[in-house]
Design a protein around this motif. Structure first.
Motif, mmCIF file in Angstrom:
data_model
loop_
_atom_site.group_PDB
_atom_site.id
_atom_site.type_symbol
_atom_site.label_atom_id
_atom_site.label_comp_id
_atom_site.label_asym_id
_atom_site.label_seq_id
_atom_site.Cartn_x
_atom_site.Cartn_y
_atom_site.Cartn_z
ATOM 1 N N LEU A 111 0.837 -1.196 0.000
ATOM 2 C CA LEU A 111 0.000 0.000 0.000
ATOM 3 C C LEU A 111 0.876 1.251 0.000
ATOM 4 O O LEU A 111 0.395 2.354 0.266
ATOM 5 C CB LEU A 111 -0.912 0.006 1.234
ATOM 6 C CG LEU A 111 -1.819 -1.210 1.422
ATOM 7 C CD1 LEU A 111 -2.643 -1.066 2.695
ATOM 8 C CD2 LEU A 111 -2.723 -1.411 0.219
ATOM 9 N N PRO A 182 -13.861 2.238 7.471
ATOM 10 C CA PRO A 182 -12.483 2.068 6.994
ATOM 11 C C PRO A 182 -11.658 1.235 7.972
ATOM 12 O O PRO A 182 -11.866 1.294 9.184
ATOM 13 C CB PRO A 182 -11.958 3.507 6.907
ATOM 14 C CG PRO A 182 -12.823 4.296 7.826
ATOM 15 C CD PRO A 182 -14.167 3.642 7.806
ATOM 16 N N VAL A 196 -8.541 3.874 4.476
ATOM 17 C CA VAL A 196 -8.459 2.666 3.649
ATOM 18 C C VAL A 196 -9.768 1.899 3.788
ATOM 19 O O VAL A 196 -10.122 1.468 4.892
ATOM 20 C CB VAL A 196 -7.274 1.777 4.079
ATOM 21 C CG1 VAL A 196 -7.186 0.551 3.161
ATOM 22 C CG2 VAL A 196 -5.972 2.562 4.065
ATOM 23 N N PHE A 208 -8.651 -3.036 -1.965
ATOM 24 C CA PHE A 208 -8.506 -1.830 -1.162
ATOM 25 C C PHE A 208 -8.841 -0.612 -2.009
ATOM 26 O O PHE A 208 -8.383 -0.494 -3.155
ATOM 27 C CB PHE A 208 -7.069 -1.678 -0.652
ATOM 28 C CG PHE A 208 -6.624 -2.767 0.279
ATOM 29 C CD1 PHE A 208 -7.156 -2.880 1.555
ATOM 30 C CD2 PHE A 208 -5.663 -3.687 -0.121
ATOM 31 C CE1 PHE A 208 -6.746 -3.880 2.421
ATOM 32 C CE2 PHE A 208 -5.232 -4.690 0.730
ATOM 33 C CZ PHE A 208 -5.782 -4.795 2.004
ATOM 34 N N ILE A 210 -8.291 3.359 -1.359
ATOM 35 C CA ILE A 210 -7.657 4.310 -0.444
ATOM 36 C C ILE A 210 -8.009 5.718 -0.903
ATOM 37 O O ILE A 210 -7.748 6.089 -2.056
ATOM 38 C CB ILE A 210 -6.134 4.128 -0.430
ATOM 39 C CG1 ILE A 210 -5.767 2.650 -0.181
ATOM 40 C CG2 ILE A 210 -5.494 5.015 0.626
ATOM 41 C CD1 ILE A 210 -4.304 2.349 -0.368
ATOM 42 N N GLU A 212 -7.726 9.869 -0.089
ATOM 43 C CA GLU A 212 -6.941 10.852 0.638
ATOM 44 C C GLU A 212 -7.330 12.266 0.235
ATOM 45 O O GLU A 212 -7.575 12.544 -0.940
ATOM 46 C CB GLU A 212 -5.442 10.669 0.346
ATOM 47 C CG GLU A 212 -4.859 9.372 0.872
ATOM 48 C CD GLU A 212 -3.356 9.303 0.688
ATOM 49 O OE1 GLU A 212 -2.759 8.345 1.212
ATOM 50 O OE2 GLU A 212 -2.779 10.198 0.044
#
Length: 274
Positions: A111, A182, A196, A208, A210, A212
């Motif tokens: 990751l 998450p 995540v 996954f 992710i 941000e």
């Protein structure tokens, strides 16, 4: 058959010698968890280039404990490793291989945006040479909110724009279930807020997502100009497809043995022999 049986016996003997008694399906859930934690913590992990790698911390509490009625997994845990800013840089499923009593698989996915190195007994067990994730702006996303609770609501709304499926053993596509809580939440020098999320078979993670909130040029003070970004990463060797707003967005083909030690996804029977 005799050769395969001998190999399994040899691997099990190695397990006993390195990490004690091998947990089995007949042991209690607590005993199996303890074995997952002990084997997960047996790696020495760094992030970054080998010559200047920074230590990484194993999070001993699983972020998920799962079974999988599709594949027949009866017990497994999803664990993460974090850098010094608590950002998840790697994840692993540790589980008993279906139709066995005590043969454990470790299945890894990077990751990280940097190389990683997992060593076992002084040798590289897994060393992805490239970034495991690549972030892109999410189209038509509102600006990140000013508070953590509001940003979490935004991230949950954003992840709902995605859908995903995988091709289990080359069969028909299996639609995956989005888990709205998450498995990790973090911030660091380049991220105002991050989370995540997982798409799963039942509770077994397969993908996954992710998300941000990133300020321009890594300036955390510039929240008014921040944007939402996303990266996807597999947690299975089978082919995966993801859609954004109902349109194809991302996919990965099936990975089959031999998977290189330097790949961003890797699995092997524990303990590693390479």
């Amino acid at each position: 058959m005799a050769t395969a049986t001998s190999l399994v016996l040899f691997l099990l003997a190695c397990q006993v010698s390195e990490v004690g008694k091998v947990a089995s399906v007949s042991d209690s859930a607590e005993e199996r968890l303890a074995y997952m934690q002990k084997t997960g913590s047996s790696y020495q992990v760094t992030v970054g280039e080998k010559s200047s790698g920074q230590p990484v911390t194993f999070r001993s509490k699983p972020v998920l404990r799962f079974t999988n009625p599709v594949s027949g997994v009866v017990d497994g845990g999803l664990f993460v490793w974090e850098d010094n800013e608590k950002r998840p840089v790697a994840a692993a499923q540790i589980f008993i291989i279906p139709q066995t009593d005590d043969v454990w698989l470790h299945e890894f996915q990077s990751l990280s945006t940097r190389p990683l190195r997992f060593e076992y007994n002084g040798r590289a067990a897994w060393a992805p040479a490239e970034a495991g994730v690549s972030f892109k702006p999410i189209p038509d996303a509102a600006r990140p909110a000013a508070t953590e609770p509001a940003r979490l609501r935004q991230m949950r709304q954003l992840v709902r724009r995605f859908s995903a499926s995988d091709d289990f053993e080359g069969g028909d596509e299996d639609r995956l279930r989005m888990m709205t809580t998450p498995i990790a939440r973090y911030r660091d020098q380049t991220t105002i807020d991050g989370a995540v999320f997982v798409f799963a078979h039942g509770t077994d993670p397969e993908l996954f997502v992710i998300i941000e909130a990133r300020p321009p040029q890594g300036d955390q003070a510039a929240t008014s100009d921040a944007q939402w970004h996303v990266a996807l990463a597999p947690m299975t060797s089978y082919a995966l497809q993801a859609q954004l707003d109902g349109k194809p967005y991302w996919s990965v083909h099936r990975r089959q043995e031999p998977i290189p030690v330097t790949a961003t996804f890797k699995n092997f029977v524990f303990p590693p022999t390479h």
